[in-house]
Design a protein around this motif. Sequence first.
Motif, PDB file in Angstrom:
ATOM      1  N   ALA A  88       9.649   1.618   3.193  1.00 31.22           N
ATOM      2  CA  ALA A  88      10.125   2.618   4.146  1.00 31.22           C
ATOM      3  C   ALA A  88      10.432   3.920   3.408  1.00 31.22           C
ATOM      4  O   ALA A  88      10.126   5.011   3.895  1.00 31.22           O
ATOM      5  N   ARG A  89      11.012   3.793   2.208  1.00 32.90           N
ATOM      6  CA  ARG A  89      11.267   4.985   1.380  1.00 32.90           C
ATOM      7  C   ARG A  89       9.950   5.626   0.965  1.00 32.90           C
ATOM      8  O   ARG A  89       9.814   6.845   0.935  1.00 32.90           O
ATOM      9  N   ALA A  90       8.965   4.799   0.643  1.00 33.32           N
ATOM     10  CA  ALA A  90       7.650   5.306   0.249  1.00 33.32           C
ATOM     11  C   ALA A  90       7.014   6.091   1.402  1.00 33.32           C
ATOM     12  O   ALA A  90       6.444   7.167   1.188  1.00 33.32           O
TER      13      ALA A  90
ATOM     14  N   LEU B  34      -0.829   7.407   6.306  1.00 37.20           N
ATOM     15  CA  LEU B  34       0.451   7.333   7.004  1.00 37.20           C
ATOM     16  C   LEU B  34       0.293   7.723   8.470  1.00 37.20           C
ATOM     17  O   LEU B  34       0.916   7.115   9.345  1.00 37.20           O
ATOM     18  N   ARG B  35      -0.553   8.673   8.770  1.00 41.38           N
ATOM     19  CA  ARG B  35      -0.816   9.063  10.160  1.00 41.38           C
ATOM     20  C   ARG B  35      -1.342   7.853  10.948  1.00 41.38           C
ATOM     21  O   ARG B  35      -0.916   7.587  12.072  1.00 41.38           O
ATOM     22  N   ARG B  36      -2.258   7.106  10.337  1.00 40.44           N
ATOM     23  CA  ARG B  36      -2.806   5.909  10.983  1.00 40.44           C
ATOM     24  C   ARG B  36      -1.707   4.870  11.202  1.00 40.44           C
ATOM     25  O   ARG B  36      -1.607   4.269  12.271  1.00 40.44           O
ATOM     26  N   ILE B  37      -0.868   4.682  10.197  1.00 43.29           N
ATOM     27  CA  ILE B  37       0.231   3.714  10.304  1.00 43.29           C
ATOM     28  C   ILE B  37       1.176   4.106  11.431  1.00 43.29           C
ATOM     29  O   ILE B  37       1.587   3.261  12.235  1.00 43.29           O
TER      30      ILE B  37
ATOM     31  N   GLU C 142       0.828  -1.205   0.000  1.00 44.38           N
ATOM     32  CA  GLU C 142       0.000   0.000   0.000  1.00 44.38           C
ATOM     33  C   GLU C 142       0.865   1.260   0.000  1.00 44.38           C
ATOM     34  O   GLU C 142       0.604   2.203  -0.753  1.00 44.38           O
ATOM     35  N   LEU C 143       1.895   1.293   0.836  1.00 46.47           N
ATOM     36  CA  LEU C 143       2.768   2.464   0.881  1.00 46.47           C
ATOM     37  C   LEU C 143       3.463   2.694  -0.456  1.00 46.47           C
ATOM     38  O   LEU C 143       3.520   3.827  -0.949  1.00 46.47           O
TER      39      LEU C 143
END
Length: 191
Positions: A73-75, A53-56, A14-15
Motif C-alpha cells: 500500500a505504501r508502494a 497503478l492506473r490499471r490496478i 509487483e507494487l
Amino acid sequence: MTAAEPLWPDLARELVARAAQSAARRARRVRNQLDAVQLGQGRHADHADTKVLRRILAEHDWPGHRLVGPEAARAAWSIAHHADDEADFQRAATTLLERAVQDGDARIQHWAHLYDRTLVNSGRPQEYGTQQVLTATGFELCPLRAPDFLDQRRASVGLSPIATALETVRRRFAQGHHPGDSSTVVLAGAA
C-alpha cells in the motif's frame, strides 16, 4: 489466511518491486548520478509504473492494507506520489486514497502527502508542508496556505511538527547531496 496476509500477494510483490526500483532511480537522480539516457529511461519507467497503478486502481480501487498489505500500500502511494507528469491521474489517486483512509484501509499521512503533491503540481499552496524543493543551497518549503496554522493541520493528520520534519529530511539527504549540486527536485517531507 491470517490477517497479515494480503488478498493479492502477487500484486503486492509487483507494487513493492516497482516502488523500490523507482526509489533507487530517484536517489541516483538527486545525487546527479544519471546521464541523459538514464534520465530518459527513468521517465519511461515512471510512466510504466503509473500505467500499472492506473490499471490496478481501475480493477481494484485503491490497493490498501487489506488488498496488498501495508508495505505494498505504501508502494502504491509512492508510485502515485511521483506521477507528477500525470496530474489527472494523481488527483484521481488522491480521491481513491482518501476513501481508503476513511475506510481504515490506508494511512492518512500518505493521503496528506499525496494531497499536498497534487496541490503543488497544480500551482496551488500546499496544506500540510510535506513538499519541499531541493536547491543548490538547501531545502525550501513549497508555498503554504495559512503558514501560521501549519503545525495544527499537520497534527490533525498525524504528522510531526514542521521543524522536526524538516530536520529529518535535511539529515536524510545531507549524506548524499552536497551544497552546490545543481539538481532541483520536489521531495516528500518526513512524516
